[in-house]
Design an enzyme around this catalytic site. Structure first.
Site, mmCIF file in Angstrom:
data_model
loop_
_atom_site.group_PDB
_atom_site.id
_atom_site.type_symbol
_atom_site.label_atom_id
_atom_site.label_comp_id
_atom_site.label_asym_id
_atom_site.label_seq_id
_atom_site.Cartn_x
_atom_site.Cartn_y
_atom_site.Cartn_z
ATOM 1 N N PHE A 139 16.954 88.831 61.113
ATOM 2 C CA PHE A 139 17.592 89.070 59.470
ATOM 3 C C PHE A 139 18.254 90.452 59.403
ATOM 4 C CE2 PHE A 139 17.372 89.918 55.046
ATOM 5 C CZ PHE A 139 17.808 89.042 54.450
ATOM 6 N N ASP A 224 18.919 97.743 63.843
ATOM 7 C CA ASP A 224 18.733 97.573 62.314
ATOM 8 C C ASP A 224 17.366 97.829 61.978
ATOM 9 O OD1 ASP A 224 18.272 96.940 59.793
ATOM 10 O OD2 ASP A 224 19.332 95.021 59.940
ATOM 11 N N LYS A 253 16.325 100.182 52.420
ATOM 12 C CA LYS A 253 15.095 99.898 51.627
ATOM 13 C C LYS A 253 14.360 101.115 51.323
ATOM 14 C CE LYS A 253 14.519 95.404 52.974
ATOM 15 N NZ LYS A 253 14.834 94.422 53.898
HETATM 16 C C1 LIG Z 1 16.092 93.752 54.078
HETATM 17 C C2 LIG Z 1 17.073 93.818 55.283
HETATM 18 C C3 LIG Z 1 18.282 93.627 55.478
HETATM 19 C C4 LIG Z 1 19.289 93.600 54.031
HETATM 20 O O1 LIG Z 1 18.819 94.590 53.397
HETATM 21 P P1 LIG Z 1 19.598 94.349 51.628
HETATM 22 O O2 LIG Z 1 19.391 95.541 50.823
HETATM 23 O O3 LIG Z 1 18.581 93.332 50.998
HETATM 24 O O4 LIG Z 1 20.830 93.901 51.637
HETATM 25 C C5 LIG Z 1 19.002 93.966 56.503
HETATM 26 N N1 LIG Z 1 18.208 94.039 57.704
HETATM 27 C C6 LIG Z 1 16.778 94.106 57.812
HETATM 28 C C7 LIG Z 1 16.082 94.142 59.090
HETATM 29 C C8 LIG Z 1 16.121 93.817 56.549
HETATM 30 O O5 LIG Z 1 14.839 93.986 56.425
#
Ligand SMILES: *Cc1c(COP(=O)(O)O)cnc(C)c1O
Length: 406
Positions: A139, A224, A253
Site C-alpha cells: 500500500f 515507504d 502521517k
Molecule cells: C497511508 C500510507 C500511504 C499514503 O498516505 P496518504 O497520506 O493517505 O496519501 C502510503 N504508504 C503507506 C505505507 C501508508 O501507510
C-alpha cells in the site's frame, strides 16, 4: 440510520468510505469522544497519523503561534521555517536532503520521479525505459500512478489505464528481487512492515538482503515508512531493526503531529540533485505552518522519548494479546505499537470492531481478517489493559455466537 449527522454525510458525500457508526467531536491524548459524550480509547490513531496523541498541547501551541504569524506563501519564496524543519529531519534520519510534500501518496510520487530521473541521468538507463520494483500486497497510496503498483483488485478496478514501468514481486522473497532486476531497474520500493496489507512482518534479514542486492546492481532501495516510521515500531525508522541504510525513505502521517498533512521524501544528495527548478513541486508542500508543526512533532518524539516508549508498550501490548484465549485468534503480530490481530475468517473482523466500539475501543479491520492495534505512542499500561479486557469480552461474545451457530 438514526443519526442526522451521519445521514447528512452519506447524502452529500461520496461513498468511498464505510465508517463505523460513531460521530467523533473531540480528542485528547489517547481518547476521543462522540457526539453523545461517550469516551473511546483510540486504537487506530488515524492509521498512525496521531502517534503523539490527539491535540497534543505543545503541538497545538506551535500551530496557533505559527498560524498567527505566517501560513502559506508557496515555494516561490523562502520562509524562516522550512530550513530548520528539513535540517532537523535530515539530522535525525541521516539523509542529506529532503523534499516536502503534503500527503503520503504525493511523497511516494516524488520518490518515483526522483528514482526515474536518477536512472536516466546518473545510472544511464535509456529514455522512458526505467522500471521500479514493488511488492505484492503493498500500500503506497491512491493516485493513479501509485495504484498502478497495487495488487489489490478493488484499488484498481475501473481506474485504468495505468502507469507503466512497474514490476511486482512477492513480499519477503529475496531471490524474487534478484531475478526481477534488469539493467533498466531504477528502484525497489518496499514497506519495512506491510501496514494496510495486514500488518505483515517480513522474514528476519529480508531488508538486509534486499539492501545488499540493490547495492550490487546499482538499484535505489526506497523504504515507504509513511506508516512504520517515526517511532511506531519502536525504532525511529522500522528499517533500523535490520541496521540498513536505504537510498531513500518516504515519511508522512505522524510527521504532521496528528494535526496537519506533512510528508517528505528523503535521500542522498546525488539522487535529490536530479531535481532542478521547475521539475516538481507543490503549492502547499513545505509551507511554514506545516514546517513548524512538523519540526515540533520531531522534537517532541525525541524529547518525550516516544520511540523507546513505543518499543516498551508494544512488547507489553503484544504479550497481553498473546495471553488471550479464543479459538477465533489466529495470529498476533507486528513490531512496537503496530500490531495486527488475525481473526479466523469464520467471524467477520468488522463485527468485532463494531462490538469493540460499544465497549469504548475504536479500531478497524484491515483486509477483513486483521484487527489493527496501533494506538498513540503515549499510551500507558493501564490504558492497554482496559483495551485488552474489552477485547477479551468481545471475543467471548463472538465465540459464543459461533458455537450457537454450529
Ligand atoms: C497511508 C500510507 C500511504 C499514503 O498516505 P496518504 O497520506 O493517505 O496519501 C502510503 N504508504 C503507506 C505505507 C501508508 O501507510
Amino acid at each position: 440510520m438514526a443519526n442526522p449527522v451521519i445521514e447528512r454525510e452519506r447524502l452529500y458525500g461520496a461513498h468511498n468510505y464505510e465508517p463505523l457508526p460513531v460521530v467523533l467531536t473531540r480528542g485528547e491524548g489517547v481518547y476521543v469522544w462522540d457526539d453523545a459524550g461517550k469516551r473511546y480509547i483510540d486504537m487506530m490513531s488515524a492509521y498512525s497519523a496521531v502517534s503523539h496523541g490527539h491535540c497534543h498541547p505543545r503541538l497545538v501551541k506551535v500551530l496557533k503561534e505559527q498560524a498567527e504569524q505566517l501560513n502559506i506563501v508557496s515555494r516561490a519564496f523562502y520562509t524562516d521555517k522550512l530550513g530548520p524543519f528539513l535540517e532537523r529531519v535530515c539530522e535525525l534520519t541521516g539523509f542529506e536532503k529532503a523534499l516536502p510534500m503534503n500527503t503520503g501518496a504525493e511523497a511516494v510520487e516524488t520518490a518515483l520521479k526522483a528514482a526515474r530521473k536518477w536512472a536516466y541521468s546518473v545510472k544511464g538507463v535509456e529514455a522512458d525505459q526505467a522500471e521500479v520494483i514493488a511488492c505484492a500486497g503493498n500500500f503506497h497510496g491512491r493516485t493513479i500512478t501509485v495504484v498502478s503498483m497495487s495488487t489489490e483488485p478493488q484499488y484498481r478496478a475501473g481506474f485504468g489505464p495505468f502507469t507503466p514501468g512497474f514490476k511486482i514481486i512477492p513480499y519477503g522473497d529475496v531471490s524474487a528481487l534478484e531475478n526481477a532486476i534488469t539493467p533498466r531497474t531504477a528502484a525497489f520500493l518496499v514497506e519495512p512492515i506491510k501496514g494496510e496489507g495486514g500488518i505483515v512482518v517480513p522474514p528476519e534479514g529480508y531488508l538486509k538482503a534486499c539492501e545488499a542486492i540493490c547495492r550490487q546492481h546499482n538499484v535505489l532501495m526506497i523504504c515507504d515508512e509513511i506508516q512504520t516510521g517515526l517511532g511506531r515500531t519502536g525504532k525511529l525508522l522500522a528499517y533500523q531493526h535490520e541496521a540498513i541504510q536505504p537510498d531513500g525513505v518516504v515519511l508522512g502521517k505522524a510527521l504532521g503531529g496528528g494535526i496537519l498533512p506533512v510528508s517528505l521524501f528523503l535521500t542522498r544528495r546525488e539522487v535529490m540533485d536530479v531535481f532542478t527548478p521547475g521539475d516538481h513541486g507543490s503549492t502547499f508542500g513545505g509551507n511554514p505552518l506545516a514546517a513548524a508543526v512538523g519540526k515540533a512533532a520531531l522534537d517532541l518524539l525525541m524529547e518525550d522519548q516516544l520511540i523507546e516508549r513505543a518499543a516498551r508498550m508494544g512488547d507489553y501490548f503484544q504479550a497481553q494479546l498473546k495471553r488471550l484465549v479464543s479459538p477465533l485468534i489466529k495470529d498476533v503480530r507486528g513490531k512496537g505499537l503496530l500490531i495486527g490481530l488475525e481473526i479466523d475468517e469464520k467471524y467477520p473482523a468488522r463485527i468485532l470492531c463494531l462490538k469493540l466500539l460499544q465497549h469504548g475501543v475504536l479500531t478497524r479491520d484491515t483486509h477483513g481478517t486483521v484487527i489493527r492495534f496501533a494506538p498513540p505512542l503515549i499510551i500507558t499500561e493501564e490504558q492497554i489493559d482496559t483495551a485488552v479486557s474489552a477485547l477479551q469480552k468481545v471475543l467471548a461474545e463472538a465465540d459464543a455466537e459461533v458455537k450457537e451457530k454450529q
